[in-house]
Design an enzyme around this catalytic site. Sequence first.
Site, PDB file in Angstrom:
ATOM      1  N   THR A 415       0.831  -1.201   0.000  1.00 29.63           N
ATOM      2  CA  THR A 415       0.000   0.000   0.000  1.00 29.63           C
ATOM      3  C   THR A 415       0.880   1.272   0.000  1.00 29.63           C
ATOM      4  O   THR A 415       2.034   1.233   0.412  1.00 29.63           O
ATOM      5  CB  THR A 415      -0.970  -0.023   1.196  1.00 29.63           C
ATOM      6  OG1 THR A 415      -1.647  -1.262   1.178  1.00 29.63           O
ATOM      7  CG2 THR A 415      -1.968   1.107   1.182  1.00 29.63           C
ATOM      8  N   SER A 487      -8.295  -1.042   5.570  1.00 27.75           N
ATOM      9  CA  SER A 487      -7.817  -0.224   6.690  1.00 27.75           C
ATOM     10  C   SER A 487      -7.321   1.132   6.202  1.00 27.75           C
ATOM     11  O   SER A 487      -6.842   1.945   7.001  1.00 27.75           O
ATOM     12  CB  SER A 487      -6.664  -0.929   7.405  1.00 27.75           C
ATOM     13  OG  SER A 487      -7.088  -2.156   7.930  1.00 27.75           O
TER      14      SER A 487
HETATM   15  N1  GLY Z   1      -5.139  -4.035   1.488  1.00 24.48           N
HETATM   16  C1  GLY Z   1      -4.947  -3.345   2.687  1.00 24.48           C
HETATM   17  C2  GLY Z   1      -6.140  -2.544   3.091  1.00 24.48           C
HETATM   18  O1  GLY Z   1      -6.887  -2.105   2.246  1.00 24.48           O
HETATM   19  O2  GLY Z   1      -6.370  -2.383   4.242  1.00 24.48           O
END
Ligand code: GLY
Length: 604
Positions: A415, A487
């Site tokens: 991310t 998250s």
């Molecule tokens: N893939 C991590 C999130 O969206 O929390």
Amino acid sequence: MLKVYAREVSGFRSLGKILASIFVAFCFATQSLTAATASIFHPPLDPARPRSSYIAQAKRGMVVAAHPLASAAGEAMLKAGGLAVDAAVATSFALAVVRPQSTGIGGGGFLLYHQASDKSTRAYDFRERAPALATRDMFLDTKGNPTSFRYNGIDIPDSAVNGHLAVAVPGLVRGLVELHTKYGKLPLAQVLAPAIKIAESGFPVYPALAKLLLQRESVLKHFPGTFKIFFRRSKPLQTGDLLVQKDLAWTLRQIAAKGTAGFYDGAVANLIVTEMKRGKGLVTANDLASYAMREREPLTGAHRGHRIISMPPPSSGGAVILEILNILEASGANQEQKLTYGSTGAVHWLTEAMRRAFADRSIFLGDPEFTKVPLKGLISAEYAASLRASINPLKATPSSEVKGGDPEKFEHPSTTHLSVIDSQGNAVSSTQTVNYYFGSGVVAEGTGVLLNDEMDDFAKKSGTANVFGLVGSDANAIKAGKTPLSSMSPTLVFDHNGKLRLVLGSPGGPRIITATLQTIINVLDHQMSLADAVHAYRIHQQWLPDKLEMEPDGLTPNVVKELKAMGHNVVEHVGMGDVEAIEVTESGLIGVSDTRSDGKPMGF
Ligand code: GLY
């Protein structure tokens, strides 16, 4: 050091526990539990690293992103007269090229847009969604156990994380291009030009990318489209090698010329669907063509007189951040809560608040179009007060005793993150991802597009942990067309006068939430400068597993000892997010990029 304390604490019998409690109570009474950290800066700074690589000051515009080439792409748009969204879109496409371990056009994200002219803030959801063929138990065998992914006769572990089945319908391109059409000023081709150039000419592989390629080698090597790009002489690319992505440059050119149709229809879409068929993935041409970005109502709360705006479900980020801030501030307790940064009391209260909010995340949160989320309750001050009352100031509550509250009663370095402000005061806070490092590991051959593994963010089986150790419930079960719970927490903070003060967010799975949260707390509660707030040592507690994670060597030995005596299961953890933040001050903009990673702020 920590091992020594573990031995000490595990040696306690009941009398020891009683004595420990008396000791803790005594320390609270005498306020000797407020010993802070020796130094707040994490990681300890390389003296050779210039300050300008992580702090920048500017008057007219600022971009903070997780790679200097991506920040430079955004800054170039601002200098060319572009607006915040032009810069954010240019930065996002550049990040998709230079951080394939974190994000990409085969992924998705969320974005908060603050428009200075009418002081409005809007939230956009372009996160991946489950394909129409997805089913609740698609990652379980007949006995209910997780399946591996079989490809070319080889079993690759965990089909929700690795391989074609893990891929959800990508949303990043739809989101970025539509937002550019709505709020951008420069031509799309100009905004995409830096990303195309970097993909075409290549860039040197940096240590973190080389390390993660090695870590994921055993999965990536099985997929020919991926192997062709990220391996040389059968080995993953190493630091200093040039990473050239000609196919990705071609795909980006299709987007520059045709907008969303350059990705969701035509040649690129056909190649993605062909790749899906090659590995029995579920994403179809219809899934791609029908993918739509959604505008959401941003989530608003308050802390220390500031207004916090963050991402609503299907992200859990905003709700969990607000719930924790509310617990810390509940019932007029804020003076008591203004404990010294890094003290036992501050860490204990923060941990207990995190434990309770993450329990609620697991139980109540999911895609609001498929599950009733008691959102108003979760972020209400009254609910926070009830949770706060359940916290023993002298003792950790075992996670097994925290079952999620009753919010309905109160109804109301994978991310990446980028933050942008332009000369008009418009701001963008956006977090984007392909989920785990390099997503599913599958590049759709001929496109250079590394596809996400966002299906793992669903609860595959109630109570079973995903790749980040998060457990979920029915609220986040797989269903066709549903968005997996996230998250990601792009966040904006406004001061007492309603003036934008902070733009921030972070990567890091569940640590996205706690890294963003602690940066806010450090600025608002501990009055730190933004650079200190970003670099201060962090902790993390996510209910299950029942662990209080802390960055090594941050808290003083005494604080660690006291926390253990209170019953906290303290463990060291390296890798607590990578905050990219901007502060608006009287004297201009301050951009800070977390030295935990490779970003850089750039402004003018
Ligand atoms: N893939 C991590 C999130 O969206 O929390």
